[in-house]
Design an enzyme around this catalytic site. Sequence first.
Site, PDB file in Angstrom:
ATOM      1  N   LYS A  81       3.902 -16.190  -0.253  1.00  0.00           N
ATOM      2  CA  LYS A  81       4.806 -15.134   0.195  1.00  0.00           C
ATOM      3  C   LYS A  81       4.526 -14.832   1.654  1.00  0.00           C
ATOM      4  O   LYS A  81       3.365 -14.746   2.061  1.00  0.00           O
ATOM      5  CB  LYS A  81       4.557 -13.923  -0.699  1.00  0.00           C
ATOM      6  N   TYR A  83      -0.273 -13.973  -0.284  1.00  0.00           N
ATOM      7  CA  TYR A  83       0.545 -13.219   0.677  1.00  0.00           C
ATOM      8  C   TYR A  83       0.037 -13.475   2.094  1.00  0.00           C
ATOM      9  O   TYR A  83      -1.066 -13.063   2.450  1.00  0.00           O
ATOM     10  CB  TYR A  83       0.436 -11.739   0.338  1.00  0.00           C
TER      11      TYR A  83
HETATM   12  O1  LIG Z   1       3.393  -5.668  -1.519  1.00  0.00           O
HETATM   13  C1  LIG Z   1       4.482  -5.147  -1.256  1.00  0.00           C
HETATM   14  O2  LIG Z   1       4.756  -3.974  -1.531  1.00  0.00           O
HETATM   15  C2  LIG Z   1       5.462  -6.016  -0.595  1.00  0.00           C
HETATM   16  O3  LIG Z   1       5.415  -7.176  -0.761  1.00  0.00           O
HETATM   17  C3  LIG Z   1       6.415  -5.523   0.377  1.00  0.00           C
HETATM   18  C4  LIG Z   1       7.698  -4.903   0.001  1.00  0.00           C
HETATM   19  O4  LIG Z   1       8.154  -4.992  -1.275  1.00  0.00           O
HETATM   20  C5  LIG Z   1       8.718  -5.373   0.988  1.00  0.00           C
HETATM   21  O5  LIG Z   1       9.190  -6.606   0.681  1.00  0.00           O
HETATM   22  C6  LIG Z   1       9.774  -4.346   1.169  1.00  0.00           C
HETATM   23  O6  LIG Z   1       9.419  -3.324   1.823  1.00  0.00           O
HETATM   24  O7  LIG Z   1      10.903  -4.527   0.723  1.00  0.00           O
END
Ligand SMILES: O=C([O-])C(=O)C[C@H](O)[C@@H](O)C(=O)[O-]
Length: 299
Positions: free
Chosen positions: A158, A133
Amino acid sequence: MRLTGVLFFPVTPFAADGTVDEKTLATHIEQGVAAGPGGVFVACGTGEFHSLEPGEYERVVRIAVEVTGGRVPVYAGAGGPVALAARFARAAERAGADGLLLLPPYLVTFPPEGLVRYVEQVTAATRLPLIVYQRGNAVFTPETAARIAALPGVTGFKDGTGDLDLMQRIVLTVRSTVGGDFQFFNGMPTAEMTVPAYRAVGVDLYSSAVFCFAPEVSLAFHRAVGSGDTATAERLLAEFFQPLVALRDTVPGYAISLIKAAVRLRGLDVGGVRPPLVDPSEDHLAELQKIIDSGLGLV
Ligand SMILES: O=C([O-])C(=O)C[C@H](O)[C@@H](O)C(=O)[O-]
């Protein structure tokens, strides 16, 4: 293992005494998996990974694996101090996870070269595939992204920086180096908002925190984008995601607290967030309820 579909990032429920509410976690994950995501990413950003100790973390991942029962892959967050990140990775492996999302280390600043070594050490500690990430302090160059993509354990990259110029260069460089099965993800907070932009640089997959409380809306958006129904996608963006993002941006940390509050508003008591995050005010909850109602009215 190639991921497809909407990626579900469950919240981690906490009981009134602050402990992990395991029963509610199981219910939340069962409801989510039944709605049809392409994968479960437990104990990641939305799941308040930053607030969990290793024992809690392992239980959370184990519950996610047991409840999901192989219907879709389960990935677990890992990160923080490099020695602890390796420990989390081994715990996720013991708990039966299918892969890891490697979150940024905290507090320090460092060059991309240091980040390559961080990824190398975590991937050496586990047999699980790793999605890396890029977010906050963890920013790669195209060249260092290609180097970690070539590591045998790394299967995906990501992005949560929103820097599309950098991401375009990373996609092109990594594709020309490793090609094939390597996967890219849009991991922006409330990722749907930037889905059209990321698709334009070759990144189709994304994480959906909204899926936690409104899988109907999340899936409708995913279908619209996938089928080229731009009118529906834009209507959902304008009338649901945009007001949600505006509310999200009023208080730091709301990208997570609002999601948790929305799960509560939809009837599952997942409790509040752990510090340093703060729960939404009454006014913001009322606004959030209106946004949820309008989103559900669109699908
Ligand atoms: O680790 C996490 O929660 C993410 O990668 C971020 C969220 O899912 C993000 O994409 C969102 O807020 O929709």
